[in-house]
Design an enzyme around this catalytic site. Structure first.
Site, short mmCIF file in Angstrom:
data_model
loop_
_atom_site.label_atom_id
_atom_site.label_comp_id
_atom_site.label_asym_id
_atom_site.label_seq_id
_atom_site.Cartn_x
_atom_site.Cartn_y
_atom_site.Cartn_z
N PHE A 118 0.58 -1.09 -0.07
CA PHE A 118 0.35 0.09 0.03
C PHE A 118 0.45 1.25 0.37
O PHE A 118 1.87 1.09 0.93
CB PHE A 118 -0.47 -0.21 1.15
CG PHE A 118 -1.76 -1.12 1.22
CD1 PHE A 118 -2.99 -1.23 0.81
CD2 PHE A 118 -1.41 -2.51 2.11
CE1 PHE A 118 -3.62 -2.10 0.78
CE2 PHE A 118 -2.66 -3.03 2.23
CZ PHE A 118 -3.44 -2.88 1.34
N ASP A 119 0.50 2.25 -1.03
CA ASP A 119 0.84 3.93 -0.48
C ASP A 119 0.26 4.24 1.01
O ASP A 119 -0.33 3.83 1.33
CB ASP A 119 1.01 4.52 -1.52
CG ASP A 119 1.22 6.30 -2.07
OD1 ASP A 119 2.25 6.55 -0.93
OD2 ASP A 119 0.10 7.12 -2.75
N GLY A 120 0.83 5.23 1.00
CA GLY A 120 0.02 6.04 2.44
C GLY A 120 -0.41 6.74 2.31
O GLY A 120 -2.22 6.84 1.48
#
Length: 312
Positions: free
Chosen positions: A178-180
């Site tokens: 996941f990206d943030g």
């Protein structure tokens, strides 16, 4: 009035309880490579496309971008049931298609050919098939159509756009990156960054350090994944999750870590890239799927053969 959907139940697969399962809906173009067929559909129309699919109904379609992800999800189900045969907290996969049931025979045959555990095939004649996601309890929707994804997100369903690419993801365990900001978290800091630059964003993060970041569009899916992940010890888990974010660890990492702790979301590894390209680290992780809101990051992932999904 909405057109009715035609749902084909796959009786070869154990049916899951949608109230407890993590339901993932994928479109046919996300799970199989239908680029040639889609081109035919756009150029020659629906009738020609249907004729082609019927003529080739026994010829399996090649795997698409989300194929390896679905295979790895199946592996997780197998491991969960090995440790507890009565477990109901499982992944449940359904295919959502704008095909007619007649041209969908090839889709069903292809899934059977690869041994994919897909419980339902939903053939929807309506333009906006996303109206059926909530009724099936879908927690994640993967599509190759941008309008579909935007519609799903507006309906409050975690969704992402997959781009067709050659995928060489290894089989197990299931690895999800996941990206943030604007994916796992809200885009509040991104907005400050756009308005006030990096210094403004750093100031904002320091001032807000004790307050958890808002929820992003994929938080609900990540939380359900985390719940399944907690059934196993870290060494034996068939699920590994990663955070790969453009944030710098020194200035903006603490709030992100505190937010995950506050949510009770276990993440196996976190990489604070400080704006550096994500491709090299993704090549190392080799995830089955990588979620990001930045198209440049998606491109970087595709360049190293990582299956990617864009969260618009």
């Amino acid at each position: 009035m909405a057109e009715p959907e035609s749902t084909v139940i796959n009786t070869n697969v154990k049916q899951k309880d949608p109230s407890t399962a993590l339901v993932i809906a994928v479109t046919t173009r996300a799970i199989f490579n239908l680029e040639e067929e889609h081109k035919l559909y756009l150029e020659k129309g629906k009738e020609e496309y249907t004729r082609h699919q019927q003529a080739n109904q026994d010829k399996p379609l090649p795997p698409g971008t989300a194929f390896a992800f679905i295979q790895a999800v199946q592996y997780v189900n197998k491991k969960i049931l090995e440790s507890n045969p009565a477990e109901r907290d499982l992944f449940d996969i359904l295919v959502l298609s704008n095909n007619s049931p007649e041209s969908g025979v090839r889709i069903i045959n292809s899934a059977k050919h690869y041994g994919l555990e897909i419980s339902k095939f939903c053939f929807v004649s309506d333009e906006d098939s996303t109206q059926y996601l909530k009724s099936h309890g879908v927690k994640l929707f993967l599509s190759a159509d941008r309008t579909d994804v935007c519609n799903a997100l507006q309906r409050g369903v975690s969704a992402a756009l997959v781009f067709q690419q050659e995928v060489h993801a290894p089989s197990t365990p299931l690895r999800v990156v996941f990206d943030g900001d604007a994916v796992l978290f809200s885009d509040e800091t991104d907005q400050i960054f756009q308005e006030q630059g990096l210094e403004g964003a750093v100031r904002y993060e320091r001032a807000m350090e004790a307050i958890p970041i808002g929820e992003g569009p994929l938080k609900a899916f990540a939380m359900h994944l985390g719940k399944m992940r907690k059934k196993f010890s870290q060494e034996k888990s068939p699920i590994r999750t990663y955070l790969v974010t453009a944030r710098s660890g020194r200035d903006m990492g603490i709030r992100a870590i505190k937010t995950l702790r506050e949510w009770g979301l276990p993440i196996d590894e976190a990489f604070f890239m400080d704006g550096a390209p994500k491709g090299p680290i993704l090549a190392q992780i080799q995830p089955h799927i990588f979620f990001d809101d930045g198209l440049h990051n998606i491109q970087g992932a595709q360049n190293v053969g990582v299956p990617s999904a864009w969260v618009p």
